[in-house]
Design a protein around this motif. Sequence first.
Motif, mmCIF file in Angstrom:
data_model
loop_
_atom_site.group_PDB
_atom_site.id
_atom_site.type_symbol
_atom_site.label_atom_id
_atom_site.label_comp_id
_atom_site.label_asym_id
_atom_site.label_seq_id
_atom_site.Cartn_x
_atom_site.Cartn_y
_atom_site.Cartn_z
ATOM 1 N N ARG A 51 0.843 -1.199 0.000
ATOM 2 C CA ARG A 51 0.000 0.000 0.000
ATOM 3 C C ARG A 51 0.880 1.252 0.000
ATOM 4 N N ALA A 52 1.969 1.224 0.759
ATOM 5 C CA ALA A 52 2.876 2.373 0.796
ATOM 6 C C ALA A 52 3.481 2.634 -0.574
ATOM 7 N N ARG A 53 3.852 1.577 -1.290
ATOM 8 C CA ARG A 53 4.395 1.753 -2.642
ATOM 9 C C ARG A 53 3.404 2.507 -3.518
ATOM 10 N N GLU A 54 2.141 2.105 -3.450
ATOM 11 C CA GLU A 54 1.106 2.776 -4.241
ATOM 12 C C GLU A 54 1.006 4.252 -3.859
ATOM 13 N N LEU A 55 1.050 4.539 -2.570
ATOM 14 C CA LEU A 55 0.907 5.910 -2.105
ATOM 15 C C LEU A 55 2.141 6.749 -2.420
ATOM 16 N N TRP A 56 3.348 6.162 -2.324
ATOM 17 C CA TRP A 56 4.560 6.909 -2.680
ATOM 18 C C TRP A 56 4.531 7.287 -4.167
ATOM 19 N N ARG A 57 4.098 6.356 -4.991
ATOM 20 C CA ARG A 57 4.022 6.648 -6.420
ATOM 21 C C ARG A 57 3.009 7.770 -6.681
ATOM 22 N N GLY A 58 1.870 7.686 -5.994
ATOM 23 C CA GLY A 58 0.864 8.719 -6.156
ATOM 24 C C GLY A 58 1.316 10.074 -5.656
ATOM 25 N N LEU A 59 2.059 10.071 -4.557
ATOM 26 C CA LEU A 59 2.566 11.330 -4.015
ATOM 27 C C LEU A 59 3.555 11.970 -4.981
ATOM 28 N N GLY A 60 4.400 11.149 -5.587
ATOM 29 C CA GLY A 60 5.334 11.680 -6.578
ATOM 30 C C GLY A 60 4.631 12.268 -7.779
ATOM 31 N N GLU A 61 3.595 11.578 -8.257
ATOM 32 C CA GLU A 61 2.824 12.110 -9.386
ATOM 33 C C GLU A 61 2.141 13.420 -9.010
ATOM 34 N N ARG A 62 1.696 13.503 -7.800
ATOM 35 C CA ARG A 62 1.001 14.709 -7.337
ATOM 36 C C ARG A 62 1.902 15.934 -7.359
ATOM 37 N N VAL A 63 3.161 15.764 -6.987
ATOM 38 C CA VAL A 63 4.071 16.912 -6.925
ATOM 39 C C VAL A 63 4.960 17.015 -8.156
ATOM 40 N N GLY A 64 4.828 16.066 -9.094
ATOM 41 C CA GLY A 64 5.638 16.100 -10.303
ATOM 42 C C GLY A 64 7.101 15.813 -10.053
ATOM 43 N N GLU A 65 7.357 14.903 -9.123
ATOM 44 C CA GLU A 65 8.735 14.614 -8.733
ATOM 45 C C GLU A 65 8.826 13.143 -8.339
ATOM 46 N N GLU A 66 9.850 12.458 -8.779
ATOM 47 C CA GLU A 66 10.003 11.045 -8.450
ATOM 48 C C GLU A 66 10.601 10.909 -7.045
#
Length: 399
Positions: free
Chosen positions: A65-80
């Motif tokens: 679940r954390a992997r999914e959320l980290w990926r989403g957080l990166g997409e949200r801020v435009g940063e990997e």
Amino acid sequence: MKSVIVVGAGIWGTSLALRLAESGWRVTLVEQYQPGHLRQASAGETRLLRASHGSDDWYARMARRARELWRGLGERVGEELYAETGMLWFARREQGWERMSAAVLERLDIPHELWDPARAGTLFPDFRGDDLEFVLWEPQAGVVRARRATQVTARLARAAGVTVVRGRAEPYGAEPYDVVVPRGPEPYGTAFQGWAEPDGGPGGPAVRIGEEVLRADRVVWACGAWLPRLFPGTADLRVTKQDTVHFAVEPGWDTPAWVDYDGSVYGHGDVDGLGMKVTSDAEGGPYDPETGERRISPSSEEASRAYLRRRFPGLAGAPVLFSQVCQYTLTPDAEWVLAEWQDGVWLLGGDSGHGFKHAPALAEYVAEILDGGREPEPRFGLHPRTAARGLRTSGLTDR
């Protein structure tokens, strides 16, 4: 509107503040320094994200679940914020921790493969695997840019309406009354029905910062290495010094992350020009986050070099690019602390060694608990712990 004070702006505190603010809570985040400051365990440049946790599937599910959320957080801020490099687990035994991990990954349908060591060697410019039985390949694992992730999460929390207060917090109203102590074969700590304030008046969740007292419906102490000194004897916690070393490498060393569980060593290839990280996860000596020396021990560099000579001999003479001292806040069994100390006052800690990666998923979990929607797992209580480090990569148990 429900209100909460979160003390500590490391990755656990900032993630929880963000989650609660976006769920409609009025949130105050208290930090004595700055989010991502170098005294935080969250301030390391990188942390590994992996689903493998030996025979334990609770953390494996949370890591997914954390992997999914980290990926989403990166997409949200435009940063990997999370680099999915993949991860190799170097198994020195046929029936060890890696085999148990593989069984859980199989049961949870998490991608993984078992490789011959020679195949793993093709992913490195130089590699010796003659002491390995096999390698567990976890393709959907990798590296979180830890310090940057902490700073970004804090920024998002502010944007979501979190009030950030700079100051050194202390518990307030620590005189319990109407104490109930559960008894039985597994006592999970003392439950307090309430407490009286120092002046004898009615109490409630509060935090003192200098002469000021802040109040809220809930208080969460997520203050890392400061937790055992603020609540001495309350939770079975100790703080240790952990040294990290990064070695300068030539092009071609942008390899997967890797863990040698039985060797208590982990690292990753050249992410963002940080070089090859080679770090011991063996438990270090006692450490004070305020006054402790921030230079690594000479023995730590030599231990990392010794591992390079054994596993990646072409890097045996590589210069140190940079090094950093981190501190772990540890329970003996590597399980976290998530428990209500007094009515509305929660302790959250003991996360070091395998806690960073879970932060956004853990924030969801804790938010549900604070909302009254669920109870915390008994494993996270204030009960005495039995030594068992298998949830970390320290290689000290077969759990």
